[in-house]
Design a protein around this motif. Structure first.
Motif, mmCIF file in Angstrom:
data_model
loop_
_atom_site.group_PDB
_atom_site.id
_atom_site.type_symbol
_atom_site.label_atom_id
_atom_site.label_comp_id
_atom_site.label_asym_id
_atom_site.label_seq_id
_atom_site.Cartn_x
_atom_site.Cartn_y
_atom_site.Cartn_z
ATOM 1 N N ALA A 63 86.211 -15.333 72.301
ATOM 2 C CA ALA A 63 85.440 -14.160 72.499
ATOM 3 C C ALA A 63 83.842 -14.342 71.718
ATOM 4 N N ASP A 64 84.464 -14.310 70.352
ATOM 5 C CA ASP A 64 83.540 -14.327 69.143
ATOM 6 C C ASP A 64 82.953 -16.348 68.807
ATOM 7 N N GLY A 65 83.375 -17.109 69.702
ATOM 8 C CA GLY A 65 83.258 -18.127 69.733
ATOM 9 C C GLY A 65 83.635 -19.375 68.150
ATOM 10 N N LYS A 66 84.460 -18.202 67.856
ATOM 11 C CA LYS A 66 85.421 -19.577 67.058
ATOM 12 C C LYS A 66 86.187 -19.944 67.917
ATOM 13 N N PRO A 67 86.996 -21.578 66.812
ATOM 14 C CA PRO A 67 87.363 -22.483 68.133
ATOM 15 C C PRO A 67 88.986 -21.721 67.937
ATOM 16 N N ARG A 68 89.775 -22.847 68.958
ATOM 17 C CA ARG A 68 91.044 -22.446 68.732
ATOM 18 C C ARG A 68 91.429 -23.438 67.629
ATOM 19 N N LEU A 69 91.321 -23.078 66.787
ATOM 20 C CA LEU A 69 91.890 -24.136 65.834
ATOM 21 C C LEU A 69 93.010 -23.584 64.500
ATOM 22 N N GLY A 70 93.878 -24.366 64.115
ATOM 23 C CA GLY A 70 94.827 -23.753 63.143
ATOM 24 C C GLY A 70 95.380 -24.537 62.625
ATOM 25 N N VAL A 71 94.666 -24.559 61.407
ATOM 26 C CA VAL A 71 95.359 -25.771 60.408
ATOM 27 C C VAL A 71 96.303 -24.965 59.007
ATOM 28 N N GLN A 72 97.178 -26.090 58.760
ATOM 29 C CA GLN A 72 97.563 -25.047 57.620
ATOM 30 C C GLN A 72 98.094 -26.404 56.338
ATOM 31 N N TYR A 73 98.788 -26.116 55.479
ATOM 32 C CA TYR A 73 98.872 -26.839 54.617
ATOM 33 C C TYR A 73 99.655 -27.007 53.558
ATOM 34 N N PHE A 74 99.982 -27.210 52.764
ATOM 35 C CA PHE A 74 101.529 -27.358 52.255
ATOM 36 C C PHE A 74 102.025 -29.012 51.634
ATOM 37 N N LYS A 75 102.746 -28.193 50.099
ATOM 38 C CA LYS A 75 103.506 -29.771 49.610
ATOM 39 C C LYS A 75 103.987 -29.721 49.704
ATOM 40 N N GLU A 76 104.604 -31.028 49.443
ATOM 41 C CA GLU A 76 106.127 -31.384 49.949
ATOM 42 C C GLU A 76 107.064 -32.180 48.798
ATOM 43 N N GLY A 77 108.004 -31.724 48.422
ATOM 44 C CA GLY A 77 108.526 -32.458 47.794
ATOM 45 C C GLY A 77 107.415 -32.105 46.418
ATOM 46 N N ASP A 78 108.373 -33.106 44.568
ATOM 47 C CA ASP A 78 107.352 -33.150 43.430
ATOM 48 C C ASP A 78 106.649 -33.400 43.304
ATOM 49 N N GLY A 79 105.599 -33.872 44.218
ATOM 50 C CA GLY A 79 105.021 -35.339 43.902
ATOM 51 C C GLY A 79 103.935 -34.911 43.929
ATOM 52 N N ASP A 80 102.493 -35.321 44.742
ATOM 53 C CA ASP A 80 101.119 -35.068 44.774
ATOM 54 C C ASP A 80 101.026 -35.122 46.326
ATOM 55 N N SER A 81 102.131 -34.515 47.152
ATOM 56 C CA SER A 81 102.401 -34.634 47.888
ATOM 57 C C SER A 81 102.224 -33.065 49.323
ATOM 58 N N TRP A 82 101.019 -34.038 50.175
ATOM 59 C CA TRP A 82 100.413 -33.121 51.165
ATOM 60 C C TRP A 82 100.656 -32.973 52.657
ATOM 61 N N ARG A 83 101.114 -31.614 53.178
ATOM 62 C CA ARG A 83 101.230 -32.220 55.228
ATOM 63 C C ARG A 83 100.322 -31.063 55.683
ATOM 64 N N VAL A 84 99.716 -31.774 56.673
ATOM 65 C CA VAL A 84 98.487 -30.353 57.515
ATOM 66 C C VAL A 84 99.418 -30.546 58.710
ATOM 67 N N ALA A 85 99.112 -30.000 58.614
ATOM 68 C CA ALA A 85 99.955 -29.225 60.436
ATOM 69 C C ALA A 85 98.620 -28.962 60.943
ATOM 70 N N VAL A 86 98.317 -29.318 62.362
ATOM 71 C CA VAL A 86 96.862 -28.941 63.229
ATOM 72 C C VAL A 86 97.252 -28.195 64.463
ATOM 73 N N SER A 87 96.661 -27.682 65.229
ATOM 74 C CA SER A 87 96.528 -26.767 66.331
ATOM 75 C C SER A 87 95.542 -26.784 66.926
ATOM 76 N N THR A 88 94.850 -27.334 67.820
ATOM 77 C CA THR A 88 93.934 -26.885 68.613
ATOM 78 C C THR A 88 94.189 -26.829 70.410
ATOM 79 N N SER A 89 92.895 -26.684 70.532
ATOM 80 C CA SER A 89 93.371 -26.470 72.666
ATOM 81 C C SER A 89 91.623 -26.890 72.353
ATOM 82 N N ILE A 90 91.128 -28.079 73.502
ATOM 83 C CA ILE A 90 90.308 -28.699 73.536
ATOM 84 C C ILE A 90 90.269 -29.052 75.121
ATOM 85 N N LYS A 91 89.006 -28.496 75.407
ATOM 86 C CA LYS A 91 88.633 -29.230 77.388
ATOM 87 C C LYS A 91 87.064 -30.111 77.467
ATOM 88 N N PRO A 92 87.264 -30.720 78.204
ATOM 89 C CA PRO A 92 86.105 -31.025 78.432
ATOM 90 C C PRO A 92 84.414 -30.310 78.493
#
Length: 318
Positions: A63-92
């Motif tokens: 209702a406030d105009g903000k998108p239904r969008l969630g982004v989480q990112y976190f480090k994987e292992g000991d190196g410089d490897s990161w994973r991004v998880a995205v969830s959203t809803s879209i429509k025509p």
């Protein structure tokens, strides 16, 4: 004789779009109302019903105009490897102003309605590499009814700098795509338009139509289709509706024949009372696909509250 070309007809499933509307009704595209961002259709049998397909896509928004969008990112292992998880809803999506402008152009009638069409969709997310070459990852597919949306979840990996660049659209960009198709059987064709008086004149000249020559080799059929070979069946069907059942008889020389007498006064009078006859002819073709594209852009800047760094528990890109 001339032809009036239809841009197309679609037999569309419009479940729940309009109460009491039967599934599989036919609609035609309305070129004068169609734009680069919305395609408009009109019911063929129920001409007060109009439908639209948006050619743009947007996030489902709160209702406030903000998108239904969630982004989480976190480090994987000991190196410089990161994973991004995205969830959203879209429509025509068609903007309120565009729909208002469209409604203003519709016939001024209390029975006129405007509804979105039911669509089949195949969704995917897109990621551009540093070389600007996109990779498309398929997600869900299904049917999109009026008022519903497409839920998407996906992940991607990279170095810390790479994933932040993707979220900020400053390097490899990320976005989503949906290929939509009207849940339909598409029919396209032409409308034969000819003079009833001209057909009556030809009937008087030909006098008799043999059943054995009831095809485009016959002068009457050839006149009606005017070189449009795919219209032969439609022309023969129309002629049968006018001529009735064939009969057996003899010509002036006593030769037996089976077909239709073209000189019947009531038949000629009926034709001459129709100065313009329109005969639609159609064939099945593949329904059209449309691509809806939604680049995420710089979500670090535009939607920082929708992003969480799970390593630090803080919002935004850091």
């Amino acid at each position: 004789m001339r032809y009036a070309r239809f841009t197309g007809l679609i037999s569309v499933l419009v479940a729940n779009a309009i109460p009491g509307t039967a599934l599989g009704q036919s609609v035609r595209i309305v070129p004068d109302l169609t734009t680069n961002s919305i395609v408009v259709f009109q019911g063929v049998d129920e001409t007060a019903h109009f439908y639209y397909v948006p050619l743009e896509m947007d996030f489902v928004r709160a209702a406030d105009g903000k998108p239904r969008l969630g982004v989480q990112y976190f480090k994987e292992g000991d190196g410089d490897s990161w994973r991004v998880a995205v969830s959203t809803s879209i429509k025509p999506a068609a903007s309120d102003s565009e729909l208002a402008a469209l409604k203003a152009k519709l016939p001024k009638d209390n029975n006129v309605t405007l509804s979105p069409l039911v669509l089949d969709f195949a969704s995917s997310y897109v990621r551009f590499s540093e070389a600007k070459k996109p990779t498309i990852f398929s997600l869900e597919s299904g049917t999109l009814s009026a008022g519903s949306s497409i839920a998407m979840k996906f992940e991607f990996t990279g170095t810390h700098d790479a994933v932040l660049q993707a979220l900020a659209a400053s390097g490899p960009e990320v976005g989503v795509m949906a290929i939509i198709t009207p849940d339909a059987s598409l029919v396209q064709g032409e409308e034969l338009v000819f003079s009833g008086a001209a057909v009556a004149d030809l009937f008087e000249k030909e006098k008799f139509l043999l059943l054995n020559s009831f095809d485009e080799s016959n002068a009457v059929v050839a006149f009606i289709i005017n070189g449009n070979h795919s219209a032969e069946a439609a022309a023969r069907s129309w002629l049968k509706s006018k001529l009735g059942s064939p009969e057996i008889g003899k010509d002036d020389k006593g030769v037996w024949r089976y077909g239709w007498d073209l000189t019947r006064p009531e038949l000629l009078a009926d034709l001459r009372s129709s100065p313009k006859i329109s005969l639609p002819t159609f064939s099945n073709v593949e329904p059209p696909n449309k691509a809806l594209l939604l680049p995420f852009g710089n979500i670090c800047k535009d939607y920082p509250d929708n992003i969480v760094n799970l390593e630090t528990g803080t919002a935004g890109c850091n």
